[in-house]
Design a protein around this motif. Structure first.
Motif, mmCIF file in Angstrom:
data_model
loop_
_atom_site.group_PDB
_atom_site.id
_atom_site.type_symbol
_atom_site.label_atom_id
_atom_site.label_comp_id
_atom_site.label_asym_id
_atom_site.label_seq_id
_atom_site.Cartn_x
_atom_site.Cartn_y
_atom_site.Cartn_z
ATOM 1 N N ARG A 5 -11.203 7.453 -7.734
ATOM 2 C CA ARG A 5 -10.209 6.526 -7.234
ATOM 3 C C ARG A 5 -9.175 6.244 -8.298
ATOM 4 O O ARG A 5 -9.431 6.378 -9.483
ATOM 5 N N ALA A 6 -8.022 5.814 -7.841
ATOM 6 C CA ALA A 6 -7.098 5.201 -8.781
ATOM 7 C C ALA A 6 -7.803 4.000 -9.390
ATOM 8 O O ALA A 6 -8.676 3.390 -8.769
ATOM 9 N N GLN A 137 -6.946 8.554 -4.948
ATOM 10 C CA GLN A 137 -6.900 7.985 -3.615
ATOM 11 C C GLN A 137 -5.845 6.876 -3.537
ATOM 12 O O GLN A 137 -5.348 6.407 -4.562
ATOM 13 N N PRO A 138 -5.478 6.459 -2.331
ATOM 14 C CA PRO A 138 -4.415 5.465 -2.175
ATOM 15 C C PRO A 138 -4.694 4.177 -2.948
ATOM 16 O O PRO A 138 -5.823 3.686 -2.985
ATOM 17 N N ALA A 139 -3.659 3.644 -3.544
ATOM 18 C CA ALA A 139 -3.726 2.364 -4.263
ATOM 19 C C ALA A 139 -2.557 1.523 -3.783
ATOM 20 O O ALA A 139 -1.533 1.392 -4.459
ATOM 21 N N VAL A 140 -2.704 0.930 -2.602
ATOM 22 C CA VAL A 140 -1.568 0.333 -1.912
ATOM 23 C C VAL A 140 -1.127 -1.001 -2.507
ATOM 24 O O VAL A 140 -0.094 -1.540 -2.117
ATOM 25 N N ASN A 142 -0.092 -1.055 -5.333
ATOM 26 C CA ASN A 142 1.027 -0.536 -6.112
ATOM 27 C C ASN A 142 2.188 -0.262 -5.152
ATOM 28 O O ASN A 142 2.088 0.611 -4.289
ATOM 29 N N THR A 144 4.762 1.363 -5.362
ATOM 30 C CA THR A 144 5.317 2.716 -5.422
ATOM 31 C C THR A 144 4.334 3.772 -4.938
ATOM 32 O O THR A 144 4.666 4.961 -4.929
ATOM 33 N N ASP A 145 3.137 3.376 -4.525
ATOM 34 C CA ASP A 145 2.173 4.345 -4.018
ATOM 35 C C ASP A 145 2.743 4.998 -2.763
ATOM 36 O O ASP A 145 3.285 4.305 -1.885
ATOM 37 N N ASN A 147 1.448 5.964 -0.165
ATOM 38 C CA ASN A 147 0.801 5.536 1.070
ATOM 39 C C ASN A 147 1.045 4.062 1.402
ATOM 40 O O ASN A 147 0.505 3.555 2.387
ATOM 41 N N HIS A 148 1.875 3.407 0.601
ATOM 42 C CA HIS A 148 2.049 1.964 0.730
ATOM 43 C C HIS A 148 2.510 1.561 2.122
ATOM 44 O O HIS A 148 2.042 0.563 2.685
#
Length: 403
Positions: A5-6, A137-140, A142, A144-145, A147-148
């Motif tokens: 993961r992030a 993996q997604p780190a929403v 953030n 700028t991710d 997948n946000h």
């Protein structure tokens, strides 16, 4: 889970099959243990789209192959594909998307013996990348991710020779509603994760009504779509929630146990295994029944409490980990002041203090069966949204209505 993961996704809910001893004394099988009836190499997972949304749905089965320890993904037929080597900066991962069900229909895929996640997204495919250490993996939390601005969620599962464990999780965020289920060897079906009628909006409405920054956990897309509510640890990380949100409660706990003893009985099936905590200065020290010191904890900050890590680290051992998991549950549910004998598993006194994990409190209140994985050790006392069976015939993932 086995995938990388992030850093900010390190607090995901543990699938029970990966722990040798559960926090409240639930003993579960380690990977590779034989079940009474052999578990096949793959089982069916039926995904039903009751969401009421018109966008296409994309599915992903990502994780670690238990027989080899390799990270990768599974296709719709349950065939495992190892990830290629990563890069620095991270490179795009192969497209592992599986077409999901249209509204009002179901899609059946096969899932292999894996420790991983079933992701699902609405309208757009998720973006996965490979770093030199594995999958990012997604780190929403953030902004700028990539997948946000995508509406998505995931379930976590382990399928091994001892059976299937599958949960719904809100450890990192509350988002698109869904439930999980398993058909047992005797043909009965058990499910968990469904919200009460109106529960999806109820969670957001309750957070908006809370003062102190809890409404700031909600993320909304520019078109007005509510995407998710971040877990409070991620809220602290991004500045949405005050870093000292739990400090008043911790101070009162510290004052109480400077003059009295906190008793921890971490294993329900071992009532004579007890540890006793007392505070001195900035340290809470635990001794065993013989009076020998077994471990100690520094005064935890809010992020340690919400994430059940850092100053409340819980290694997979038989002493510090079980004590830490018990403390983590007590802090999040704010039962440490009202009950000096932990874990408090009744549920009746959870979240009653004015200073508490309002995110977890709100989610549990809106679940149809009261169970959720709103923080990492929500399984203490069996309040988690998990189903398992030693001879699973089939698994289910239901995408529930938003209204």
């Amino acid at each position: 889970m086995g995938t990388r993961r992030a850093p900010s996704l390190r607090r995901s809910a543990p699938v029970a099959a990966l722990a040798l001893v559960g926090a409240a004394g639930l003993t579960v099988a380690a990977p590779g243990t034989r079940a009474d009836a052999a578990v096949p190499a793959t089982i069916q997972l039926t995904v039903t789209n009751n969401s009421g949304r018109s966008e296409p749905v994309y599915l992903y089965d990502l994780g670690t192959q238990l027989s080899t320890g390799k990270q990768g993904w599974a296709d719709a037929g349950g065939t495992f594909h190892a990830w290629p080597a990563g890069a620095n900066p991270p490179a795009p991962a192969p497209d592992a998307a599986i077409a999901g069900p249209a509204p009002g229909t179901s899609t059946t895929i096969r899932i292999p013996k894996f420790s991983g996640r079933i992701y699902f997204s609405y309208g757009r495919k998720l973006v996965f990348k490979l770093a030199t250490g594995g999958l990012v993996q997604p780190a929403v939390q953030n902004p700028t991710d990539p997948n946000h601005d995508i509406l998505f969620n995931w379930s976590e599962y382990t399928l091994n020779d001892a059976g299937l464990w599958i949960n719904s999780t809100q450890v990192d965020m509350f988002s698109a509603p869904y439930a999980v289920g398993v058909k047992a060897g005797n043909g009965t079906v058990r499910s968990t994760g469904h919200l009460k009628a109106g529960g999806y909006q109820g969670v957001y409405n309750a957070l908006r009504a809370r003062s102190g920054g809890w409404a700031n956990l909600i993320q909304t897309r520019s078109d007005g779509t509510v995407l998710r509510a971040l877990a409070p640890g991620h809220g602290i990380e991004g500045g949405a929630l005050p870093a000292n949100v739990m400090s008043d409660y911790v101070n009162r706990v510290w004052a109480k146990y400077a003059n009295s003893t906190l008793a921890v009985t971490p294993f329900a099936d071992q009532p004579n295994t007890k540890y006793f905590g007392r505070v001195s200065g900035s340290t809470m020290t635990f001794t065993n029944s013989a009076g020998a010191v077994v471990t100690s904890f520094q005064k935890p900050d809010s992020d340690s409490i919400f994430g059940c890590y850092k100053l409340l680290d819980a290694p997979n051992d038989l002493v510090r980990g079980p004590i830490s998991r018990t403390l983590c549950a007590g802090y999040n549910r704010t039962t440490l002041l009202t009950n000096p004998n932990q874990p408090d598993t009744s549920g009746a006194g959870f979240y009653q203090d004015a200073v508490t994990n309002q995110y977890a409190r709100t989610i549990h209140a809106q679940m149809a069966d009261g169970n959720a994985y709103a923080f990492a050790f929500d399984d203490v006392g069996h309040h988690e949204s998990l189903v398992n069976d030693g001879s699973p015939q089939q698994a289910y993932l239901t995408l529930d209505p938003f209204s």
